[in-house]
Design a protein around this motif. Sequence first.
Motif, short mmCIF file in Angstrom:
data_model
loop_
_atom_site.label_atom_id
_atom_site.label_comp_id
_atom_site.label_asym_id
_atom_site.label_seq_id
_atom_site.Cartn_x
_atom_site.Cartn_y
_atom_site.Cartn_z
N CYS A 21 0.83 -1.19 0.00
CA CYS A 21 0.00 0.00 0.00
C CYS A 21 0.87 1.25 0.00
O CYS A 21 2.05 1.19 0.34
N THR A 35 5.66 10.20 -0.44
CA THR A 35 4.99 8.91 -0.33
C THR A 35 6.03 7.80 -0.38
O THR A 35 7.14 7.98 -0.88
N HIS A 63 0.48 8.27 7.40
CA HIS A 63 -0.94 8.04 7.14
C HIS A 63 -1.04 6.91 6.13
O HIS A 63 -0.46 6.97 5.05
N GLU A 65 -4.03 4.88 4.21
CA GLU A 65 -5.46 4.91 3.90
C GLU A 65 -5.99 3.50 3.72
O GLU A 65 -5.30 2.63 3.18
N ALA A 66 -7.20 3.27 4.20
CA ALA A 66 -7.84 1.96 4.05
C ALA A 66 -8.09 1.68 2.57
O ALA A 66 -8.69 2.49 1.88
N SER A 67 -7.61 0.55 2.11
CA SER A 67 -7.85 0.17 0.72
C SER A 67 -8.63 -1.13 0.61
O SER A 67 -9.11 -1.48 -0.45
N SER A 72 -8.15 -0.61 8.28
CA SER A 72 -8.69 0.72 8.53
C SER A 72 -7.58 1.75 8.36
O SER A 72 -6.42 1.42 8.16
N VAL A 73 -7.92 3.00 8.46
CA VAL A 73 -6.95 4.08 8.35
C VAL A 73 -6.00 4.02 9.55
O VAL A 73 -6.42 3.73 10.67
N ASP A 75 -3.11 6.46 11.34
CA ASP A 75 -2.36 7.70 11.48
C ASP A 75 -1.47 7.54 12.69
O ASP A 75 -1.95 7.22 13.79
N GLN A 104 -8.74 8.48 15.69
CA GLN A 104 -9.53 9.10 14.61
C GLN A 104 -10.76 9.78 15.15
O GLN A 104 -11.37 9.41 16.05
#
Length: 104
Positions: A21, A35, A63, A65-67, A72-73, A75, A104
């Motif tokens: 990811c 990134t 960070h 991100e949920a894909s 889940s996300v 951070d 979150q």
Amino acid sequence: MSLDKRSYEEKRSFIRVPVDCDVALQHSASGKRFTAAGKNLSASGVLFHTEEPLAPGDQLEMHIEASRALMSVLDATIEVIRVESTADGNLYAVGSAIRNIHQQ
């Protein structure tokens, strides 16, 4: 299979889970954003590949991100522990420790 019966070479406190990811990062000192490609994740750290030269001790905001539905996300504040050149010499493999997970 129970955790104590699994067979693996490394005897770590937390199992590393392979991930594929994008990881969004921001250098805490300079504010520079970049990134990276996530390679594995555990409860205590993350390994990623990046073109960005980093040094042990660098603090980063991360960070992910949920894909997928099972993820889940995430951070967190991470600290660079080790930096190694990849086999092709074009990227850095960065091992980092999760220092703080942001709610979150």
